[in-house]
Design a protein around this motif. Structure first.
Motif, PDB file in Angstrom:
ATOM      1  N   ILE A  84      27.679 -21.572 -20.839  1.00  0.00           N
ATOM      2  CA  ILE A  84      26.388 -21.987 -21.373  1.00  0.00           C
ATOM      3  C   ILE A  84      26.381 -23.493 -21.625  1.00  0.00           C
ATOM      4  O   ILE A  84      25.437 -24.202 -21.255  1.00  0.00           O
ATOM      5  N   CYS A  85      27.436 -23.977 -22.230  1.00  0.00           N
ATOM      6  CA  CYS A  85      27.508 -25.399 -22.559  1.00  0.00           C
ATOM      7  C   CYS A  85      27.603 -26.282 -21.317  1.00  0.00           C
ATOM      8  O   CYS A  85      27.304 -27.476 -21.373  1.00  0.00           O
ATOM      9  N   SER A  86      27.995 -25.705 -20.199  1.00  0.00           N
ATOM     10  CA  SER A  86      28.110 -26.497 -18.971  1.00  0.00           C
ATOM     11  C   SER A  86      26.739 -26.872 -18.408  1.00  0.00           C
ATOM     12  O   SER A  86      26.639 -27.829 -17.615  1.00  0.00           O
ATOM     13  N   VAL A  87      25.686 -26.155 -18.805  1.00  0.00           N
ATOM     14  CA  VAL A  87      24.351 -26.435 -18.263  1.00  0.00           C
ATOM     15  C   VAL A  87      23.306 -26.717 -19.340  1.00  0.00           C
ATOM     16  O   VAL A  87      22.196 -27.151 -19.026  1.00  0.00           O
ATOM     17  N   ILE A  88      23.635 -26.449 -20.598  1.00  0.00           N
ATOM     18  CA  ILE A  88      22.694 -26.650 -21.706  1.00  0.00           C
ATOM     19  C   ILE A  88      23.198 -27.784 -22.596  1.00  0.00           C
ATOM     20  O   ILE A  88      24.362 -27.815 -22.991  1.00  0.00           O
ATOM     21  N   ASP A  89      22.312 -28.718 -22.928  1.00  0.00           N
ATOM     22  CA  ASP A  89      22.710 -29.893 -23.706  1.00  0.00           C
ATOM     23  C   ASP A  89      22.846 -29.590 -25.194  1.00  0.00           C
ATOM     24  O   ASP A  89      23.776 -30.072 -25.850  1.00  0.00           O
ATOM     25  N   ILE A  90      21.905 -28.810 -25.733  1.00  0.00           N
ATOM     26  CA  ILE A  90      21.886 -28.532 -27.167  1.00  0.00           C
ATOM     27  C   ILE A  90      21.879 -27.017 -27.386  1.00  0.00           C
ATOM     28  O   ILE A  90      21.057 -26.300 -26.818  1.00  0.00           O
ATOM     29  N   ILE A  91      22.793 -26.552 -28.209  1.00  0.00           N
ATOM     30  CA  ILE A  91      22.861 -25.144 -28.560  1.00  0.00           C
ATOM     31  C   ILE A  91      22.403 -24.999 -30.004  1.00  0.00           C
ATOM     32  O   ILE A  91      23.007 -25.569 -30.912  1.00  0.00           O
ATOM     33  N   SER A  92      21.331 -24.247 -30.218  1.00  0.00           N
ATOM     34  CA  SER A  92      20.814 -24.034 -31.573  1.00  0.00           C
ATOM     35  C   SER A  92      20.998 -22.572 -31.944  1.00  0.00           C
ATOM     36  O   SER A  92      20.362 -21.687 -31.362  1.00  0.00           O
ATOM     37  N   VAL A  93      21.874 -22.315 -32.902  1.00  0.00           N
ATOM     38  CA  VAL A  93      22.248 -20.952 -33.278  1.00  0.00           C
ATOM     39  C   VAL A  93      21.593 -20.569 -34.599  1.00  0.00           C
ATOM     40  O   VAL A  93      21.645 -21.312 -35.574  1.00  0.00           O
ATOM     41  N   SER A  94      20.989 -19.386 -34.624  1.00  0.00           N
ATOM     42  CA  SER A  94      20.377 -18.881 -35.854  1.00  0.00           C
ATOM     43  C   SER A  94      21.455 -18.288 -36.754  1.00  0.00           C
ATOM     44  O   SER A  94      21.975 -17.208 -36.478  1.00  0.00           O
ATOM     45  N   LEU A  95      21.779 -18.996 -37.823  1.00  0.00           N
ATOM     46  CA  LEU A  95      22.765 -18.511 -38.782  1.00  0.00           C
ATOM     47  C   LEU A  95      22.179 -17.365 -39.611  1.00  0.00           C
ATOM     48  O   LEU A  95      22.847 -16.363 -39.866  1.00  0.00           O
ATOM     49  N   ASN A  96      20.962 -17.535 -40.048  1.00  0.00           N
ATOM     50  CA  ASN A  96      20.169 -16.498 -40.742  1.00  0.00           C
ATOM     51  C   ASN A  96      20.639 -16.144 -42.142  1.00  0.00           C
ATOM     52  O   ASN A  96      19.849 -16.102 -43.064  1.00  0.00           O
ATOM     53  N   GLU A  97      21.925 -15.846 -42.327  1.00  0.00           N
ATOM     54  CA  GLU A  97      22.423 -15.468 -43.648  1.00  0.00           C
ATOM     55  C   GLU A  97      23.858 -15.952 -43.828  1.00  0.00           C
ATOM     56  O   GLU A  97      24.451 -16.525 -42.922  1.00  0.00           O
ATOM     57  N   THR A  98      24.416 -15.700 -45.009  1.00  0.00           N
ATOM     58  CA  THR A  98      25.685 -16.329 -45.366  1.00  0.00           C
ATOM     59  C   THR A  98      26.884 -15.389 -45.409  1.00  0.00           C
ATOM     60  O   THR A  98      27.994 -15.825 -45.673  1.00  0.00           O
ATOM     61  N   ASP A  99      26.682 -14.089 -45.181  1.00  0.00           N
ATOM     62  CA  ASP A  99      27.821 -13.184 -45.040  1.00  0.00           C
ATOM     63  C   ASP A  99      27.410 -12.018 -44.144  1.00  0.00           C
ATOM     64  O   ASP A  99      26.235 -11.848 -43.812  1.00  0.00           O
ATOM     65  N   SER A 100      28.393 -11.231 -43.746  1.00  0.00           N
ATOM     66  CA  SER A 100      28.165 -10.195 -42.745  1.00  0.00           C
ATOM     67  C   SER A 100      27.144  -9.150 -43.196  1.00  0.00           C
ATOM     68  O   SER A 100      26.251  -8.764 -42.430  1.00  0.00           O
TER      69      SER A 100
END
Length: 203
Positions: A118-134
């Protein structure tokens, strides 16, 4: 007709799938058929790469400097089309900056480590953390990988950071100030940029 390319608040977005392993309590999909200038973002049938390519070719990208893979689904649920589309866009316009908005569960979805490709073709990866524990994460995302999704998301994010890409982690402001600050600490520990998104604005 379902929109593949649409704009929202001046940004250009690519809607390539409706599939997602989550059913988040705050998901913007619950608010209507579409956002921005799109008329409809729900597919009757998942788009092929050829259909995505055609939508890109028919859209005027001459003044577009960046585009985001983010629609009514999780882009990495269509990983092959995500990679092929990003490669095609870069071949047409190498200067365009590409971002993917993702839940970070690509490794679980696809059954293998995916950050590198993914990183080889995408410049910025934006990940939804959403919450602070499992447990909180499972409750708010209602994902199909309970107990393992949260750690997998953190690992994917760290892998992207290690690839040297620009990486963001986001939360939606509905979780409250205390959880937002806890999320900031997690994000900074991973080495990503922390962003708080507005539920009301849909971003």
């Amino acid at each position: 007709m379902t929109d593949i390319v649409y704009t929202l608040e001046g940004g250009t977005y690519l809607n390539i799938t409706n599939k997602c392993p989550c059913n988040c309590a705050f998901c913007i999909r619950s608010k209507g058929e579409a956002v921005g200038d799109a008329k409809r973002l729900w597919f009757d049938r998942e788009p092929t790469f050829e259909k995505i390519k055609k939508a890109f070719d028919e859209y005027d990208f001459t003044r577009v400097s960046s585009a985001v893979f983010c629609g009514y689904g999780e882009p990495t649920n269509a990983l092959e089309n995500l990679i092929k589309t990003a490669e095609y866009i870069k071949s047409v316009n190498p200067e365009i900056k590409l971002r993917v908005n993702t839940n970070g569960l690509s490794d679980l979805i696809n059954g293998r480590p995916t950050a590198k490709e993914i990183c080889s073709v995408i410049d910025i990866i934006s990940v939804s953390l959403n919450e602070t524990d499992s447990d909180k994460y499972d409750k708010i995302t209602r994902n199909r990988f309970p107990k393992i999704a949260f750690d997998a998301m953190l690992k994917f994010t760290k892998d992207c950071v290690n690839e040297g890409n620009e990486v963001h982690m986001t939360v939606v402001d509905v979780i409250g100030d205390e959880e937002i600050e806890k999320a900031r600490v997690i994000c900074e520990g991973i080495g990503a940029k922390f962003i708080v998104r507005s539920f009301d604005r849909g971003r």
